[in-house]
Write an enzyme that holds these catalytic residues in place. Structure first.
Site, mmCIF file in Angstrom:
data_model
loop_
_atom_site.group_PDB
_atom_site.id
_atom_site.type_symbol
_atom_site.label_atom_id
_atom_site.label_comp_id
_atom_site.label_asym_id
_atom_site.label_seq_id
_atom_site.Cartn_x
_atom_site.Cartn_y
_atom_site.Cartn_z
ATOM 1 N N TYR A 27 27.571 0.798 -4.332
ATOM 2 C CA TYR A 27 28.504 0.036 -5.175
ATOM 3 C C TYR A 27 27.803 -0.988 -6.067
ATOM 4 O O TYR A 27 28.403 -1.476 -7.019
ATOM 5 C CB TYR A 27 29.539 -0.721 -4.322
ATOM 6 C CG TYR A 27 30.349 0.108 -3.352
ATOM 7 C CD1 TYR A 27 30.492 1.479 -3.503
ATOM 8 C CD2 TYR A 27 30.988 -0.489 -2.272
ATOM 9 C CE1 TYR A 27 31.229 2.233 -2.601
ATOM 10 C CE2 TYR A 27 31.734 0.252 -1.371
ATOM 11 C CZ TYR A 27 31.836 1.625 -1.538
ATOM 12 O OH TYR A 27 32.570 2.347 -0.639
ATOM 13 N N HIS A 85 26.770 6.539 4.369
ATOM 14 C CA HIS A 85 27.871 6.628 3.392
ATOM 15 C C HIS A 85 28.429 8.054 3.278
ATOM 16 O O HIS A 85 29.624 8.250 3.141
ATOM 17 C CB HIS A 85 27.362 6.145 2.029
ATOM 18 C CG HIS A 85 28.441 5.666 1.112
ATOM 19 N ND1 HIS A 85 28.209 4.747 0.123
ATOM 20 C CD2 HIS A 85 29.753 5.976 1.017
ATOM 21 C CE1 HIS A 85 29.332 4.513 -0.534
ATOM 22 N NE2 HIS A 85 30.290 5.258 -0.011
HETATM 23 N N1 LIG Z 1 33.321 5.470 2.177
HETATM 24 C C1 LIG Z 1 33.559 5.989 0.999
HETATM 25 O O1 LIG Z 1 33.027 7.049 0.655
HETATM 26 C C2 LIG Z 1 34.510 5.288 0.070
HETATM 27 C C3 LIG Z 1 35.017 5.958 -1.046
HETATM 28 C C4 LIG Z 1 35.902 5.279 -1.873
HETATM 29 C C5 LIG Z 1 36.276 3.954 -1.584
HETATM 30 N N2 LIG Z 1 35.751 3.328 -0.482
HETATM 31 C C6 LIG Z 1 36.111 1.918 -0.136
HETATM 32 O O2 LIG Z 1 37.491 1.751 -0.073
HETATM 33 C C7 LIG Z 1 37.913 0.700 -0.940
HETATM 34 C C8 LIG Z 1 39.288 0.992 -1.506
HETATM 35 O O3 LIG Z 1 39.375 2.289 -2.043
HETATM 36 P P1 LIG Z 1 39.700 2.586 -3.567
HETATM 37 O O4 LIG Z 1 39.493 1.350 -4.369
HETATM 38 O O5 LIG Z 1 38.949 3.782 -3.981
HETATM 39 O O6 LIG Z 1 41.249 3.004 -3.586
HETATM 40 P P2 LIG Z 1 42.613 2.249 -3.247
HETATM 41 O O7 LIG Z 1 42.424 1.124 -2.320
HETATM 42 O O8 LIG Z 1 43.587 3.333 -2.890
HETATM 43 O O9 LIG Z 1 43.090 1.738 -4.680
HETATM 44 C C9 LIG Z 1 42.637 0.556 -5.247
HETATM 45 C C10 LIG Z 1 43.556 0.261 -6.424
HETATM 46 O O10 LIG Z 1 44.858 -0.043 -5.904
HETATM 47 C C11 LIG Z 1 45.381 -1.160 -6.577
HETATM 48 N N3 LIG Z 1 46.114 -1.977 -5.607
HETATM 49 C C12 LIG Z 1 45.630 -2.500 -4.455
HETATM 50 N N4 LIG Z 1 46.593 -3.200 -3.828
HETATM 51 C C13 LIG Z 1 47.712 -3.137 -4.598
HETATM 52 C C14 LIG Z 1 49.015 -3.661 -4.494
HETATM 53 N N5 LIG Z 1 49.388 -4.429 -3.475
HETATM 54 N N6 LIG Z 1 49.901 -3.373 -5.472
HETATM 55 C C15 LIG Z 1 49.551 -2.610 -6.510
HETATM 56 N N7 LIG Z 1 48.315 -2.073 -6.688
HETATM 57 C C16 LIG Z 1 47.404 -2.336 -5.737
HETATM 58 C C17 LIG Z 1 44.216 -1.928 -7.132
HETATM 59 O O11 LIG Z 1 44.546 -2.410 -8.407
HETATM 60 P P3 LIG Z 1 44.406 -3.989 -8.763
HETATM 61 O O12 LIG Z 1 42.966 -4.309 -8.753
HETATM 62 O O13 LIG Z 1 45.031 -4.050 -10.123
HETATM 63 O O14 LIG Z 1 45.195 -4.732 -7.718
HETATM 64 C C18 LIG Z 1 43.086 -0.892 -7.224
HETATM 65 O O15 LIG Z 1 42.949 -0.428 -8.550
HETATM 66 C C19 LIG Z 1 36.799 0.601 -1.970
HETATM 67 O O16 LIG Z 1 36.705 -0.675 -2.525
HETATM 68 C C20 LIG Z 1 35.592 0.933 -1.121
HETATM 69 O O17 LIG Z 1 35.106 -0.226 -0.454
HETATM 70 C C21 LIG Z 1 34.896 3.978 0.344
#
Ligand SMILES: NC(=O)c1ccc[n+]([C@@H]2O[C@H](COP(=O)([O-])OP(=O)(O)OC[C@H]3O[C@@H](n4cnc5c(N)ncnc54)[C@H](OP(=O)(O)O)[C@@H]3O)[C@@H](O)[C@H]2O)c1
Length: 255
Positions: A27, A85
């Site tokens: 990241y 990862h």
């Molecule tokens: N291990 C892996 O391979 C892997 C892969 C992908 C992700 N991850 C981890 O998981 C975390 C989260 O996953 P992700 O970011 O891919 O997807 P996610 O959590 O499904 O989606 C994040 C998005 O949801 C929005 N959001 C969050 N809370 C909200 C709410 N209460 N109301 C409306 N919109 C909301 C955010 O927008 P706003 O910013 O506008 O609120 C953001 O753009 C990442 O930061 C990372 O640390 C890990």
């Protein structure tokens, strides 16, 4: 999230009460995570920091130096949780698991785990590590049926944690989630996050906005009924998987 946006979001989250933060070499925000936590004025021992080793560094030459670099980036002597990862491209998870164990034995990580592992890979992980990894972090939200993975992990004693918990916003297209929320005085996002917790899965959520960071934390004062959980379960017929073969070369054949 990167740079000042990441630092600001983490500062808000700490103020709201979050103490667990999930970052990764991939990241490029370990430094910001470490700085924001150091600036919080709260003992480091109150936090649970997770980072993840980049799959291209899962070889004997790069692995341990990359973990030492992560510790330096985060400003810690030992990270709370160190994850692999992704599984390697050739699917042979044994060498990287041995390196992960070595990192723990060297005192670089308190706990070790994996991400994006299949059930078969989890079985190998238990053989190599001598105990279950502390987590398998995977895509987990109501629009994807992960019951095979969750049941398999549960049988093996491996806790599951979520990413893409709100399916990057796609869950908001389903009005039944908001309808359920009205009954509890909660927003759609809060209903989805609570559904994940009630599945026995621990939660990773990400937001850049103070309002959403606050809302995502405010989910411990209600419980979804079995009927509402079942209504949300039914959305998995959507069969919406975000992270697939076209995203990166490390994606395995999912369960
Ligand atoms: N291990 C892996 O391979 C892997 C892969 C992908 C992700 N991850 C981890 O998981 C975390 C989260 O996953 P992700 O970011 O891919 O997807 P996610 O959590 O499904 O989606 C994040 C998005 O949801 C929005 N959001 C969050 N809370 C909200 C709410 N209460 N109301 C409306 N919109 C909301 C955010 O927008 P706003 O910013 O506008 O609120 C953001 O753009 C990442 O930061 C990372 O640390 C890990």
């Amino acid at each position: 999230m990167a740079g000042s946006e990441a630092r600001k979001a983490i500062a808000t989250a700490v103020e709201v009460g979050y103490r667990a933060f999930d970052t990764a070499q991939w990241y490029g925000n370990e430094v910001e995570t470490g700085l924001a936590i150091a600036e919080a004025g709260i003992p480091l021992s109150d936090f649970l920091i997770t980072t993840k080793v980049h799959p291209e560094r899962m070889n004997a030459k790069s692995f341990i130096p990359s973990v030492r670099q992560s510790l330096s980036n985060l400003g810690v002597d030992c990270v709370d949780v160190l994850l692999l990862h992704w599984p390697p491209i050739d699917g042979d998870v044994v060498p990287s698991l041995k390196l992960l164990l070595e990192a723990k034995e060297l005192g670089l990580a308190r706990h070790i785990g994996v991400s994006n592992y299949t059930v078969a890979m989890l079985k190998t992980a238990i053989d190599v590590l001598g105990e279950p990894p502390v987590t398998n972090q995977v895509e987990f939200h109501p629009l994807l049926d992960q019951s095979r993975l969750l049941n398999g992990a549960s049988d093996l004693g491996v806790p599951v944690s979520s990413y893409c918990s709100v399916a990057r916003g796609r869950v908001f297209e389903f009005p039944e989630i908001s309808e359920i929320g009205v009954k509890y005085g909660k927003l759609a996002a809060q209903v989805v996050l609570k559904w994940i917790l009630q599945k026995g899965v621990s939660l990773n959520t990400m937001s850049t906005k103070s309002k959403n960071i606050r809302a995502n934390f405010d989910i411990m004062n209600f419980e979804l009924s079995n009927v509402d959980v079942a209504r949300i379960d039914a959305l998995n017929a959507t069969n919406y998987r975000i992270v697939g073969k076209t995203d990166n070369a490390f994606v395995p054949e999912w369960d």
